[in-house]
Each structure stands twice: as C-alpha cells, then as structure tokens.
Design a protein around this motif. Structure first.
Motif, short mmCIF file in Angstrom:
data_model
loop_
_atom_site.label_atom_id
_atom_site.label_comp_id
_atom_site.label_asym_id
_atom_site.label_seq_id
_atom_site.Cartn_x
_atom_site.Cartn_y
_atom_site.Cartn_z
N HIS A 1 43.77 85.06 27.46
CA HIS A 1 43.90 85.65 28.79
C HIS A 1 44.95 84.94 29.60
CE1 HIS A 1 41.63 82.30 30.73
NE2 HIS A 1 40.94 82.28 29.60
N CYS A 2 45.29 85.57 30.71
CA CYS A 2 46.14 84.92 31.69
C CYS A 2 45.31 83.87 32.42
CB CYS A 2 46.68 85.93 32.68
SG CYS A 2 47.66 85.15 33.98
N HIS A 3 45.88 82.65 32.60
CA HIS A 3 45.11 81.61 33.29
C HIS A 3 45.33 81.60 34.80
CE1 HIS A 3 42.32 78.31 33.25
NE2 HIS A 3 42.23 78.42 31.94
N ILE A 4 46.04 82.61 35.32
CA ILE A 4 45.88 82.92 36.74
C ILE A 4 44.58 83.71 36.76
CG2 ILE A 4 46.77 84.30 38.67
CD1 ILE A 4 49.58 83.48 37.79
N LEU A 5 43.52 83.06 37.22
CA LEU A 5 42.18 83.59 36.92
C LEU A 5 41.88 84.87 37.68
CD1 LEU A 5 40.43 80.18 36.50
CD2 LEU A 5 41.05 81.79 34.70
N ASP A 6 42.57 85.08 38.80
CA ASP A 6 42.46 86.39 39.45
C ASP A 6 42.95 87.49 38.51
OD1 ASP A 6 41.41 85.93 42.10
OD2 ASP A 6 43.28 84.92 42.60
N HIS A 7 43.98 87.19 37.72
CA HIS A 7 44.50 88.18 36.78
C HIS A 7 43.52 88.41 35.63
CE1 HIS A 7 48.96 87.37 38.05
NE2 HIS A 7 48.22 87.85 39.02
N ALA A 8 42.94 87.33 35.13
CA ALA A 8 41.93 87.48 34.07
C ALA A 8 40.78 88.35 34.58
CB ALA A 8 41.42 86.12 33.63
N GLY B 1 41.32 91.98 34.50
CA GLY B 1 41.36 92.62 33.18
C GLY B 1 42.38 92.08 32.21
N MET B 2 43.21 91.09 32.63
CA MET B 2 44.26 90.60 31.73
C MET B 2 43.67 89.56 30.77
SD MET B 2 48.08 89.24 32.65
CE MET B 2 48.67 90.81 33.28
N MET B 3 42.89 90.11 29.84
CA MET B 3 42.15 89.27 28.91
C MET B 3 41.88 90.11 27.67
SD MET B 3 38.99 86.83 29.94
CE MET B 3 37.84 88.03 30.57
N TRP C 1 55.75 89.04 37.78
CA TRP C 1 55.30 87.66 37.89
C TRP C 1 55.10 87.05 36.51
CZ3 TRP C 1 53.08 91.41 41.14
CH2 TRP C 1 53.35 91.24 42.50
N ALA C 2 55.34 85.75 36.42
CA ALA C 2 55.05 85.03 35.18
C ALA C 2 53.54 84.93 35.00
CB ALA C 2 55.66 83.63 35.25
N HIS C 3 53.10 84.82 33.73
CA HIS C 3 51.68 84.66 33.44
C HIS C 3 51.48 83.49 32.48
CE1 HIS C 3 50.61 88.50 35.28
NE2 HIS C 3 51.63 89.03 34.66
N PRO C 4 50.60 82.55 32.84
CA PRO C 4 50.27 81.47 31.90
C PRO C 4 49.25 81.97 30.86
CG PRO C 4 49.15 81.13 34.00
CD PRO C 4 49.97 82.38 34.16
N PHE C 5 49.72 82.13 29.63
CA PHE C 5 48.89 82.67 28.54
C PHE C 5 48.04 81.54 27.95
CE2 PHE C 5 48.12 83.35 24.07
CZ PHE C 5 47.74 84.67 23.98
#
Ligand code: CU
Length: 481
Positions: A461-468, A471-473, A407-411
C-alpha cells in the motif's frame, strides 16, 4: 532479558569499575558524550517478563493518556502504547523471539503491525487476512522471531491514518547476531512524527479534518515531534560521532532533513549496514522509511546547531508557502575530538538472481465513484474490491509500479524486502534491502522481490495512510508451491 539489554548492563558495570583509574591523569582520556546527552529524548522502556536472554516478552496496552505535548500546560489526549509517546523501545538480537501480550484499551478496534519485520503472516497485524481487528477490551498475543537486524517500528493497521496521527507508534531495534564494528558513534534512536493539535485548547484535531481534499493531499500535523517532544535538545561532545537511527512515523509527512554546516554519512536504511558509507548533505525519509546515519557535530563550544525539516516537493501544492521548521537542537560542548576513520562497515547485499523472474505491473490510480466520492486504488480498483496478485514461495518477481497521480506515493510491501531496479532493469546501487520506496508523481518505480517463505496474503500500500484508507492498497497471495 534480551541479550542486547544484558550487554548494556554489563558495559555500564564495567565502565563504573574502570573508574578506579579515573584519578590517574596519565591515562589517555576516552572522549565521551556529555552526561545524559540524549536524556531529553529518551524512549520509554518496558519490563522483560522472560529471564531467557533470547526472548523479549512484554505487555503492551494501547490506551489514551493526557500529555502536555505543546508545553503550554494544555492536556492533549494522545493514543499511546503503555502511556508513552512514542511507545516503549523494544530491543532484541537477530534470531531472538518477541512475545507481546497486547491489550486494546482504546475506544475502537486496532492491531499492531511490525513494519519491515519478516514475521509469519499470522503475526503481521494487518486485517482482514492476518488477523481480525482486536476489539476494545480484547487481547492478542504476538509471538515471532525477529530474523533481520535494523531499526523497525510498530503501529496499527486498522484506521491507521487516524490511529498513527493520534500517537500510536514505537521503535523496534534488532541488533545483528554478530557484533557490529566498533566506533560507529553513540547511538540515538529518533522517532519522527507530527500531530495536529489545537494550539489554544490542546485538543487533538479530528483525523477526518479537511474531508476528501485533506485525505487526497495526505494530512500533515503542524506539530513536529522527535521522540514525542517538540523541538528538544540533544547534547553532543564536539567532533565526537553520534549514530542517529531515524524512523519516519508520520502518517503522511515526508521528512527532508538538514543539519547546517554538516554532512551525514549514511551507513544503513531499512535493514542492515551498507557496504560503505554514503556522504549526504540531506536525509530524505518518506513515511515508514528508516535511515542509519553517522554525524560529527561541529561548531563552537556552547553553540547550538538545529536539525531542520525542509519542504520536499512530493507533488502538486506540497512546497508552496511552506517554510523550513526546526526539529531538534544539537547543543555542542567540550574540546573538539579529532576525527578518526569510520570503521569498515562490512555490510552490503548481493543482488537477487533475476533469471526466470515474473513481471508484475501495477498502477497507483485515482478516480471518482459513481456517487462522486474520491477513490484511490491499484489499477483503478480500491482495496475492498481488489483481487490479489498471485505469487508462489520461491518465486522472484519484478514489479513496475506506475504512478498516474500528481503526487508521489511511498510504496510499502509487507513481509518481504525488495531491491530497487532502475528503468533499464539494472539494480540501483548500492543494492539494499528495502520495504518502502518512493514512486514519484507521474513516474514509476521498479523493484525485484523474492518470496523466500511464509505463504499467505500480504498487503502492499501507499504509506501516506490517508491514501491507504482511501483504497490505495492491494494484496499478494503467496502460495506454497
Ligand atoms: Cu499515496
């Protein structure tokens, strides 16, 4: 009272005074939008407690309120700033000071993060480093100068996927210190979001619905909102420009927008005007991103054209079985106003000097913990275990962000704007200051950043906040040289 508010009062007063000439039918008509053209999506306002025109001082309380979001007479308990969805529009001029007396009346801890604003680190609202979370019943004073023009927004940085999903977001417009060119169109600020609401009871669907799989995909709400309204109507004089300043405040959803039969002239993004407009058939806004676009609504008198959400392929399973959805109707009226040329924007940005820049490479990763639970991270490390990336004030870094996922991630980088580079290291044209950029699935994104000042620990962080939240931060530790 901030300058921009004052100038609008003056403009209103002088337009009333000018009506002394309204009876003179030889006076050329100045075309205008229909009376109250954007009232249905008007954003809430807030009282300025400070008479100094260069200071906006407000009280903002995070609290729940029951709103009839579905329009079915069913109460939905929404988490709000000052009881409105979105929160009140804050408007200042570049160089003004914003003071927010914040009170948390929610049942859980929260903070306010000022997305895109180059605040001092202690005002960034991102625990644990910039401040401790504001506990229920507690207060916190945010106090900083807004240095850059543009549309920004504010939202929690604590349990952020849940709290944004429940309604905590608002727009912050910073007008440039020097007046903008005239004739860019009548401004409409649009906060786009989505919400998960049970259609039979009106109850907000809990933020952890769908478990790990929901979080991995990034939960999207089924109710699409423009300024808190479902499929509202905006009125337009045919052919007369409107300037739509749009922010994607959804926690996961990308907004790919089209207005059938129309193009958009994009004049800006995260901050400031471009050097020249870019004509686009669609607008794509990833979570957190902003667009500044000029639209000339055209069609028959009485016709409605619909701003439409289109499925966007951000990776595995993101477009299958998904249909376009109406966002906003534009109701056309009046005689068609003949087109005139858009004024010169006079914007644009000089590219950063990359001599001596330091290289930073990170990967956005997914793995399973020993107990089998899903972990997203940076370089295989979730946020809670991460070591910060070292940087110094005055240093320029070139980042390569690699995405190993489907999936793409908005950084998103806090505190500093960056400029995109392509794979060869050349600047992406036109050069723009950004704080959010897409990292495509199984791909990469490069940018250059200069840490201009303001040492401290800054998040990315990733701005898909479920991803943040999974731990994607990570952090950049900007030290004083
Ligand atoms: Cu992500």
């Amino acid at each position: 009272m901030a300058f921009a508010t004052w100038i609008r009062h003056v403009a209103l007063a002088s337009s009333i005074a000018a009506c002394a000439s309204c009876g003179d039918d030889t006076a050329p008509e100045t075309p205008s939008q229909p009376e109250g053209f954007a009232d249905e999506i008007a954003l809430a306002t807030v009282t300025d407690l400070d008479p100094d025109p260069s200071v906006l001082e407000v009280e903002i309380e995070a609290r729940t309120v029951d709103l009839d979001i579905l329009g079915l007479g069913l109460p939905t308990t929404v988490w709000t700033y000052n009881g409105s969805l979105p929160g009140p529009l804050l408007r200042l001029r570049a160089g003004d000071r914003l003071i927010v007396h914040f009170k948390n009346s929610l049942p859980q801890a929260t903070t306010v993060h000022w997305h895109g604003v180059r605040v001092p680190q202690a005002m960034d609202g991102s625990p644990p480093h910039s401040q401790a979370p504001v506990e229920p019943g507690d207060t916190f004073d945010y106090d900083f100068v807004v240095p850059d023009p543009g549309l920004f927004w504010f939202h929690p940085h604590e349990a952020s996927a849940a709290q944004l999903g429940y309604g905590l977001y608002g727009a912050l417009v910073v007008d440039p210190a020097e007046p903008e060119p005239e004739g860019l169109g009548d401004e409409v600020v649009m906060v786009l979001s989505d919400m998960s609401i049970d259609q039979t009871t009106g109850a907000m669907v809990p933020a952890d619905q769908g478990g790990e799989l929901g979080a991995l995909f990034g939960r999207e709400g089924g109710v699409l909102l423009v300024n808190g309204k479902q499929h509202p109507t905006l009125h337009a004089r045919r052919g007369l420009r409107q300037r739509w300043r749009i922010v994607n405040a959804a926690k996961s959803r990308y907004f790919r927008l089209a207005l059938p039969g129309h193009t958009f002239e994009r004049i800006g993004g995260d901050t400031g005007l471009l050097v020249a407009p870019i004509v686009q058939n669609e607008i794509l806004l990833m979570p957190g991103q902003r667009a500044d676009v000029v639209v000339r609504p055209m069609g028959e008198d009485g016709e409605r054209v619909t701003l439409t959400w289109l499925p966007y392929d951000r990776g595995y399973g993101s477009v299958e079985f998904r249909e376009p959805a109406p966002l906003l109707d534009v109701a056309l009226a009046g005689d068609t106003v003949e087109p005139d040329a858009l004024p010169a924007l006079g914007g644009g940005v000089a590219p950063l000097d990359l001599a001596g820049a330091t290289q930073v490479s990170i990967a956005l990763t997914q793995h399973n913990a020993p107990d089998g639970s899903l972990v997203l991270g940076i370089n295989g490390v979730p946020f809670q275990d991460a070591e910060p990336i070292a940087a110094e004030v005055g240093e320029t870094q070139i980042w390569t962000v690699t995405n190993e996922m489907e999936w793409a991630h908005p950084f998103h980088l806090h505190g500093f704007f960056f400029q995109r580079l392509d794979e060869s290291g050349a600047f992406v044209e036109p050069v723009e200051w950004l704080d959010t950029a897409d990292v495509p699935e199984k791909g990469s994104m490069r940018f250059a950043v200069r840490y201009d000042a303001r040492p401290g620990m800054w998040m990315f962080h990733c701005h898909i906040l479920d991803h943040a939240d999974l731990g994607m931060m990570g952090m950049v530790d900007v030290r004083q040289r």
